[in-house]
Design an enzyme around this catalytic site. Structure first.
Site, short mmCIF file in Angstrom:
data_model
loop_
_atom_site.label_atom_id
_atom_site.label_comp_id
_atom_site.label_asym_id
_atom_site.label_seq_id
_atom_site.Cartn_x
_atom_site.Cartn_y
_atom_site.Cartn_z
N VAL A 1 72.39 -7.58 80.12
CA VAL A 1 73.58 -8.29 81.26
C VAL A 1 72.98 -8.75 82.74
CG1 VAL A 1 75.29 -7.65 79.39
CG2 VAL A 1 74.33 -6.08 81.53
N CYS B 1 98.66 -12.27 84.66
CA CYS B 1 98.50 -11.66 86.09
C CYS B 1 97.28 -12.55 86.90
CB CYS B 1 97.08 -10.79 85.30
SG CYS B 1 97.82 -9.34 84.64
N CYS C 1 97.46 -10.41 78.49
CA CYS C 1 98.45 -10.14 79.90
C CYS C 1 99.88 -10.53 79.06
CB CYS C 1 98.16 -10.92 81.27
SG CYS C 1 100.11 -10.65 82.43
N HIS D 1 75.40 -10.47 75.11
CA HIS D 1 76.23 -9.36 75.51
C HIS D 1 76.61 -8.82 76.76
CE1 HIS D 1 73.21 -7.14 72.90
NE2 HIS D 1 74.07 -7.83 71.92
N GLN E 1 69.69 -9.99 75.33
CA GLN E 1 70.58 -8.74 74.92
C GLN E 1 70.81 -8.53 76.55
OE1 GLN E 1 68.80 -7.33 71.16
NE2 GLN E 1 67.76 -7.81 72.18
N ARG F 1 75.90 0.57 88.07
CA ARG F 1 74.52 -0.14 87.45
C ARG F 1 74.46 -1.87 87.72
NH1 ARG F 1 71.23 0.41 84.06
NH2 ARG F 1 71.82 -0.70 81.96
N SER G 1 64.34 -3.54 71.05
CA SER G 1 63.38 -2.38 69.90
C SER G 1 63.70 -3.54 68.71
CB SER G 1 64.47 -1.67 70.48
OG SER G 1 65.95 -1.52 70.48
N1 APR Z 1 58.01 -5.23 78.59
C1 APR Z 1 58.07 -5.75 77.08
N2 APR Z 1 58.87 -4.63 76.35
C2 APR Z 1 59.02 -3.68 77.15
C3 APR Z 1 58.57 -2.62 78.13
C4 APR Z 1 58.32 -4.06 79.60
N3 APR Z 1 57.26 -3.94 80.30
N4 APR Z 1 59.18 -1.99 78.86
C5 APR Z 1 59.74 -1.50 77.63
N5 APR Z 1 59.71 -1.95 76.86
C6 APR Z 1 60.07 -1.83 75.48
C7 APR Z 1 60.63 -0.78 74.22
O1 APR Z 1 59.39 -1.06 73.74
C8 APR Z 1 62.08 -1.36 73.89
O2 APR Z 1 61.38 -1.50 72.16
O3 APR Z 1 61.94 -2.89 75.57
C9 APR Z 1 62.38 -2.36 74.33
C10 APR Z 1 63.89 -1.51 75.22
O4 APR Z 1 64.73 -1.41 73.71
P1 APR Z 1 66.32 -0.90 73.99
O5 APR Z 1 65.97 -0.44 75.24
O6 APR Z 1 66.78 -0.35 73.03
O7 APR Z 1 66.90 -2.59 74.01
P2 APR Z 1 67.46 -3.55 73.64
O8 APR Z 1 66.17 -3.75 71.97
O9 APR Z 1 67.42 -4.22 74.69
O10 APR Z 1 68.49 -2.88 73.33
C11 APR Z 1 69.40 -4.20 72.95
O11 APR Z 1 71.66 -2.76 73.48
O12 APR Z 1 71.51 -0.73 75.04
C12 APR Z 1 71.91 -1.99 74.02
O13 APR Z 1 73.51 -3.77 75.41
C13 APR Z 1 71.70 -3.18 74.96
O14 APR Z 1 71.37 -5.07 75.25
C14 APR Z 1 71.17 -3.88 75.02
C15 APR Z 1 71.24 -3.87 73.13
#
Ligand code: APR
Length: 242
Positions: free
Chosen positions: A96, A130, A124, A112, A94, A62, A185
């Site tokens: 990293v 450490c 430690c 995050h 959110q 990653r 999301s």
């Molecule tokens: N532009 C805007 N939004 C997008 C795009 C894009 N090009 N491509 C995808 N998306 C949207 C998707 O529709 C979805 O709603 O981005 C979102 C990604 O969702 P997740 O993968 O669930 O990510 P997120 O909401 O950031 O998750 C939050 O969960 O897995 C952990 O640590 C991770 O910080 C992250 C946290």
């Protein structure tokens, strides 16, 4: 014109913000060799304790992907806005990766953590603490004195958020006149609650996401598009409609 007139703008970003930079979301990255792993195995204290080598290998992959990625037009649009309107924008992410920082938003709040940072796994217990570590190929670096392991500086399942970050993000949301929620999301809390915090104080809430999110109901306006396409339009001088 709301964005151009606002004295305080807060932007919350999620994995979708970096999608057009080629960074797969945590779950989407669990493909190929990694598809047999459960996310909690690769992103938890218990998983790392049980199999540090595998977890380290996953994060090494990653990290390589994130180092190779470049900020996209959406990251640059946010950084340009911050340069033009000093003191107005707070970015809360959110993610990293370091793409907001590399684009120029060096003060972005990272809820995050930071995947490229190393930190000690265990506190430690003995003095001297450490101080040195040695790397063996394919294994996490280890303290030469006590055996403590190095881990990536991200927030794992079941862990607390880094101190101060959430409080700073809540202050920024509560002070905002416009809140942009980009590429998330809305399923992961407490970050998802920042949109309703902003709405409660009267901010104009805009969601940018090509797909429905769990917090669409908090928005005054939903822009169904991607970060790299929509943010330059929304944030450029005189061109925004929100
Ligand atoms: N532009 C805007 N939004 C997008 C795009 C894009 N090009 N491509 C995808 N998306 C949207 C998707 O529709 C979805 O709603 O981005 C979102 C990604 O969702 P997740 O993968 O669930 O990510 P997120 O909401 O950031 O998750 C939050 O969960 O897995 C952990 O640590 C991770 O910080 C992250 C946290």
């Amino acid at each position: 014109m709301r964005l151009q007139a606002a004295r305080r703008v807060c932007v919350l970003t999620g994995a979708g913000m970096s999608a057009e930079s080629g960074i797969a979301t945590f779950r989407d990255a669990l493909t190929g060799l990694w598809s047999r792993f459960d996310p909690a195995q690769l992103a938890s204290e218990q998983g790392f304790r049980a199999d540090p080598r595998t977890v380290w290998a996953w994060y090494a992959e990653r990290r390589d992907a994130m180092r190779a990625a470049q900020p996209n037009a959406g990251h640059h649009a946010l950084a340009d806005f911050a340069r033009r309107r000093r003191g107005v924008l707070t970015v809360v992410t959110q993610n990293v990766d370091d793409l907001h920082q590399r684009a120029g938003n060096t003060e972005a709040i990272r809820l995050h953590g930071d995947i490229l940072a190393d930190r000690w796994f265990d506190r430690c217990a003995r003095l001297p603490a450490c101080a040195t570590h040695e790397a063996e190929p394919g294994r996490p670096p280890r303290c030469a004195r006590c055996g403590n392991l190095v881990r990536p500086g991200v927030v794992w399942f079941g862990e607390m958020l880094p101190p101060g970050g959430l409080e700073a993000a809540e202050r920024a949301a509560a002070a905002s006149e416009v809140m942009l929620v980009v590429g998330t999301s809305g399923a992961v809390w407490p970050a998802a609650g920042l949109a309703s915090t902003a709405r409660q104080v009267g901010a104009w809430v805009v969601i940018v996401n090509p797909h429905p999110s769990e917090i669409d109901a908090q928005a005054h306006e939903v822009v169904r598009g991607t970060a790299a396409i929509e943010l330059p339009c929304l944030l450029s001088m005189g061109a925004d409609s929100s």
